[in-house]
Design a protein around this motif. Structure first.
Motif, PDB file in Angstrom:
ATOM      1  N   SER A  75       0.833  -1.200   0.000  1.00  0.00           N
ATOM      2  CA  SER A  75       0.000   0.000   0.000  1.00  0.00           C
ATOM      3  C   SER A  75       0.868   1.251   0.000  1.00  0.00           C
ATOM      4  O   SER A  75       0.562   2.231  -0.681  1.00  0.00           O
ATOM      5  CB  SER A  75      -0.920   0.005   1.225  1.00  0.00           C
ATOM      6  OG  SER A  75      -1.794  -1.103   1.198  1.00  0.00           O
ATOM      7  N   ARG A  76       1.965   1.214   0.755  1.00  0.00           N
ATOM      8  CA  ARG A  76       2.863   2.361   0.817  1.00  0.00           C
ATOM      9  C   ARG A  76       3.450   2.654  -0.564  1.00  0.00           C
ATOM     10  O   ARG A  76       3.562   3.816  -0.966  1.00  0.00           O
ATOM     11  CB  ARG A  76       3.976   2.076   1.820  1.00  0.00           C
ATOM     12  CG  ARG A  76       4.862   3.273   2.140  1.00  0.00           C
ATOM     13  CD  ARG A  76       5.940   2.866   3.120  1.00  0.00           C
ATOM     14  NE  ARG A  76       5.371   2.254   4.317  1.00  0.00           N
ATOM     15  CZ  ARG A  76       6.039   1.464   5.139  1.00  0.00           C
ATOM     16  NH1 ARG A  76       7.297   1.155   4.877  1.00  0.00           N
ATOM     17  NH2 ARG A  76       5.463   0.972   6.217  1.00  0.00           N
ATOM     18  N   LYS A  77       3.799   1.604  -1.297  1.00  0.00           N
ATOM     19  CA  LYS A  77       4.368   1.800  -2.633  1.00  0.00           C
ATOM     20  C   LYS A  77       3.325   2.344  -3.612  1.00  0.00           C
ATOM     21  O   LYS A  77       3.636   3.220  -4.432  1.00  0.00           O
ATOM     22  CB  LYS A  77       4.942   0.481  -3.156  1.00  0.00           C
ATOM     23  CG  LYS A  77       6.186   0.032  -2.410  1.00  0.00           C
ATOM     24  CD  LYS A  77       6.675  -1.315  -2.893  1.00  0.00           C
ATOM     25  CE  LYS A  77       7.898  -1.770  -2.110  1.00  0.00           C
ATOM     26  NZ  LYS A  77       8.369  -3.113  -2.543  1.00  0.00           N
ATOM     27  N   TRP A  78       2.083   1.833  -3.511  1.00  0.00           N
ATOM     28  CA  TRP A  78       1.023   2.362  -4.378  1.00  0.00           C
ATOM     29  C   TRP A  78       0.788   3.840  -4.081  1.00  0.00           C
ATOM     30  O   TRP A  78       0.607   4.654  -4.993  1.00  0.00           O
ATOM     31  CB  TRP A  78      -0.268   1.581  -4.176  1.00  0.00           C
ATOM     32  CG  TRP A  78      -0.304   0.226  -4.801  1.00  0.00           C
ATOM     33  CD1 TRP A  78      -0.396  -0.979  -4.163  1.00  0.00           C
ATOM     34  CD2 TRP A  78      -0.249  -0.091  -6.195  1.00  0.00           C
ATOM     35  NE1 TRP A  78      -0.389  -2.014  -5.060  1.00  0.00           N
ATOM     36  CE2 TRP A  78      -0.306  -1.504  -6.314  1.00  0.00           C
ATOM     37  CE3 TRP A  78      -0.144   0.677  -7.352  1.00  0.00           C
ATOM     38  CZ2 TRP A  78      -0.275  -2.151  -7.545  1.00  0.00           C
ATOM     39  CZ3 TRP A  78      -0.110   0.031  -8.589  1.00  0.00           C
ATOM     40  CH2 TRP A  78      -0.171  -1.360  -8.675  1.00  0.00           C
ATOM     41  N   MET A  84       3.882  10.591  -6.656  1.00  0.00           N
ATOM     42  CA  MET A  84       4.799  11.014  -7.715  1.00  0.00           C
ATOM     43  C   MET A  84       4.040  11.402  -8.981  1.00  0.00           C
ATOM     44  O   MET A  84       4.378  12.387  -9.641  1.00  0.00           O
ATOM     45  CB  MET A  84       5.789   9.887  -8.045  1.00  0.00           C
ATOM     46  CG  MET A  84       6.758   9.533  -6.933  1.00  0.00           C
ATOM     47  SD  MET A  84       7.879  10.878  -6.484  1.00  0.00           S
ATOM     48  CE  MET A  84       7.238  11.290  -4.862  1.00  0.00           C
ATOM     49  N   LEU A  85       2.988  10.650  -9.298  1.00  0.00           N
ATOM     50  CA  LEU A  85       2.190  10.956 -10.489  1.00  0.00           C
ATOM     51  C   LEU A  85       1.462  12.288 -10.322  1.00  0.00           C
ATOM     52  O   LEU A  85       1.404  13.099 -11.263  1.00  0.00           O
ATOM     53  CB  LEU A  85       1.195   9.828 -10.748  1.00  0.00           C
ATOM     54  CG  LEU A  85       0.300   9.987 -11.987  1.00  0.00           C
ATOM     55  CD1 LEU A  85       1.164  10.097 -13.243  1.00  0.00           C
ATOM     56  CD2 LEU A  85      -0.666   8.821 -12.101  1.00  0.00           C
ATOM     57  N   CYS A  86       0.921  12.531  -9.137  1.00  0.00           N
ATOM     58  CA  CYS A  86       0.227  13.803  -8.879  1.00  0.00           C
ATOM     59  C   CYS A  86       1.200  14.977  -8.970  1.00  0.00           C
ATOM     60  O   CYS A  86       0.850  16.040  -9.508  1.00  0.00           O
ATOM     61  CB  CYS A  86      -0.433  13.768  -7.504  1.00  0.00           C
ATOM     62  SG  CYS A  86      -1.875  12.685  -7.399  1.00  0.00           S
ATOM     63  N   ALA A 273       9.896   7.707 -11.120  1.00  0.00           N
ATOM     64  CA  ALA A 273       9.655   7.255  -9.751  1.00  0.00           C
ATOM     65  C   ALA A 273       8.265   6.654  -9.620  1.00  0.00           C
ATOM     66  O   ALA A 273       8.077   5.622  -8.965  1.00  0.00           O
ATOM     67  CB  ALA A 273       9.825   8.421  -8.776  1.00  0.00           C
ATOM     68  N   SER A 274       7.274   7.286 -10.250  1.00  0.00           N
ATOM     69  CA  SER A 274       5.911   6.760 -10.203  1.00  0.00           C
ATOM     70  C   SER A 274       5.847   5.366 -10.828  1.00  0.00           C
ATOM     71  O   SER A 274       5.239   4.441 -10.262  1.00  0.00           O
ATOM     72  CB  SER A 274       4.960   7.709 -10.936  1.00  0.00           C
ATOM     73  OG  SER A 274       3.643   7.202 -10.950  1.00  0.00           O
ATOM     74  N   LEU A 275       6.473   5.196 -11.976  1.00  0.00           N
ATOM     75  CA  LEU A 275       6.470   3.905 -12.655  1.00  0.00           C
ATOM     76  C   LEU A 275       7.193   2.832 -11.838  1.00  0.00           C
ATOM     77  O   LEU A 275       6.732   1.688 -11.761  1.00  0.00           O
ATOM     78  CB  LEU A 275       7.126   4.041 -14.030  1.00  0.00           C
ATOM     79  CG  LEU A 275       6.361   4.853 -15.080  1.00  0.00           C
ATOM     80  CD1 LEU A 275       7.218   5.072 -16.317  1.00  0.00           C
ATOM     81  CD2 LEU A 275       5.051   4.177 -15.454  1.00  0.00           C
ATOM     82  N   LEU A 276       8.310   3.194 -11.222  1.00  0.00           N
ATOM     83  CA  LEU A 276       9.085   2.210 -10.467  1.00  0.00           C
ATOM     84  C   LEU A 276       8.372   1.788  -9.187  1.00  0.00           C
ATOM     85  O   LEU A 276       8.400   0.612  -8.816  1.00  0.00           O
ATOM     86  CB  LEU A 276      10.472   2.768 -10.149  1.00  0.00           C
ATOM     87  CG  LEU A 276      11.422   2.871 -11.345  1.00  0.00           C
ATOM     88  CD1 LEU A 276      12.704   3.579 -10.959  1.00  0.00           C
ATOM     89  CD2 LEU A 276      11.726   1.490 -11.929  1.00  0.00           C
ATOM     90  N   SER A 280       7.221  -2.029  -8.505  1.00  0.00           N
ATOM     91  CA  SER A 280       7.605  -2.748  -7.290  1.00  0.00           C
ATOM     92  C   SER A 280       6.378  -3.232  -6.524  1.00  0.00           C
ATOM     93  O   SER A 280       6.344  -4.372  -6.032  1.00  0.00           O
ATOM     94  CB  SER A 280       8.456  -1.842  -6.408  1.00  0.00           C
ATOM     95  OG  SER A 280       8.862  -2.516  -5.240  1.00  0.00           O
ATOM     96  N   ALA A 281       5.356  -2.373  -6.419  1.00  0.00           N
ATOM     97  CA  ALA A 281       4.141  -2.761  -5.706  1.00  0.00           C
ATOM     98  C   ALA A 281       3.433  -3.914  -6.414  1.00  0.00           C
ATOM     99  O   ALA A 281       2.957  -4.856  -5.769  1.00  0.00           O
ATOM    100  CB  ALA A 281       3.198  -1.566  -5.589  1.00  0.00           C
ATOM    101  N   PHE A 282       3.382  -3.854  -7.733  1.00  0.00           N
ATOM    102  CA  PHE A 282       2.732  -4.920  -8.490  1.00  0.00           C
ATOM    103  C   PHE A 282       3.511  -6.224  -8.374  1.00  0.00           C
ATOM    104  O   PHE A 282       2.923  -7.300  -8.267  1.00  0.00           O
ATOM    105  CB  PHE A 282       2.596  -4.505  -9.955  1.00  0.00           C
ATOM    106  CG  PHE A 282       1.716  -5.414 -10.764  1.00  0.00           C
ATOM    107  CD1 PHE A 282       0.344  -5.424 -10.564  1.00  0.00           C
ATOM    108  CD2 PHE A 282       2.254  -6.253 -11.723  1.00  0.00           C
ATOM    109  CE1 PHE A 282      -0.471  -6.275 -11.302  1.00  0.00           C
ATOM    110  CE2 PHE A 282       1.458  -7.093 -12.468  1.00  0.00           C
ATOM    111  CZ  PHE A 282       0.083  -7.110 -12.261  1.00  0.00           C
TER     112      PHE A 282
END
Length: 293
Positions: A75-78, A84-86, A273-276, A280-282
């Motif tokens: 959850s923290r990674k999501w 980062m996306l925002c 950063a958003s993609l990574l 990682s979360a996925f």
């Protein structure tokens, strides 16, 4: 390494020999068994550093608690991916609405013009750094190509896409997403380059630095996935170090070469950063699902 089983239902008097075990944790997890290491340890798989004290490690023995810890990390990674996306979207809004002026070549309009122009005037144009970063970009593409070849070989040998390593499939999906973003920002122009590139007639799209996005995303995901294919720890550490150096040199080189505005580099870092974090979360989620099976 010595271990001792501690049950939180026991009284403090019965567990005095395990003084490193925090009493407050016994209260929080009463009825749950823990394994307490009597000598120090670092972060090992399954160990929760949040309940480590006085050089001892406490391993949660409850499957429910371990599951909760994994979900919390996911959850923290999501959340971080979303943040980062925002921030990336907010940067686009600022570039389109704040301090917009015609400071680019051929009178092209640039957002946050004073900050960008000041930075570009300070660095100037350095084509040596540009060539270095272009070379590192080719190394990055070759790295992605290695994983792509592994996936193709597995597909041919195993005759089913479902039997290809999940790590390879995740990397493939990430690469496709990067390519989509690469093409999208070539068409959706936020800012133009601060110079007209050699061989070009007009200024090209500049935001975000898709070169920075490509290198950071591919090399960052390689650092995460390489452990599955390099069992040798020294070799694995060496590859990760090389990937980190490539990322660092690319970011610095792109800042100094003068073919991007400062905000272009920030944009590339934010979307990477958003993609990574999402990757990682996925990966964590898929690994948890595989363990259940």
């Amino acid at each position: 390494m010595e271990y001792a089983l501690v049950n939180c239902n026991k009284t403090e008097e019965n567990t005095k020999e395990y003084a490193a075990f925090p009493c407050r944790m016994k209260e929080a997890f009463r009825g749950t068994e823990f394994v307490v290491s009597l000598c120090g340890c670092r972060q090992l798989p399954g160990w929760h550093p949040g309940i480590r004290k006085a050089g001892a490690c406490i391993r949660v023995g409850s499957k429910e608690i371990r599951k909760g810890i994994r979900l919390m990390k996911q959850s923290r990674k999501w959340v971080l991916s979303g943040v980062m996306l925002c921030m990336f979207v907010l940067l686009i809004i600022l570039l389109k609405s704040v301090d917009v002026a015609a400071v680019g070549p051929e009178g092209t309009v640039i957002g946050l013009s004073h900050v960008n122009a000041a930075f570009h005037d300070g660095t100037g144009v350095n084509m040596t750094w540009y060539k270095i970063t272009q070379g590192l970009g080719l190394v990055t593409i070759a790295t992605a190509g290695v994983f792509a070849c592994i996936g193709v070989i597995q597909l041919i040998q195993r005759k089913s896409l479902r039997k290809v390593d999940p790590a390879i499939l995740r990397l493939g999906a990430l690469y496709v997403l990067v390519m989509i973003l690469y093409v999208f920002f070539e068409k959706f122009i936020v800012n133009y380059r601060p110079i007209v590139m050699p061989g070009a007639d007009t200024p090209e799209a500049s935001f975000p630095s898709t070169h920075t996005m490509l290198v950071c995303t591919v090399m960052g995901s390689t650092m995460m996935a390489i452990g599955q294919y390099l069992p040798n720890m020294k070799l694995r550490t060496g590859v990760r170090l090389v990937c980190a150096i490539i990322i660092g040199v690319t970011v610095v080189g792109r800042l100094l070469c003068g073919v991007h505005w400062l905000t272009d580099i920030f944009g590339g870092l934010l979307i990477s950063a958003s993609l990574l974090f999402m990757f990682s979360a996925f990966a964590d989620r898929m690994n948890t699902s595989e363990q259940r099976l």
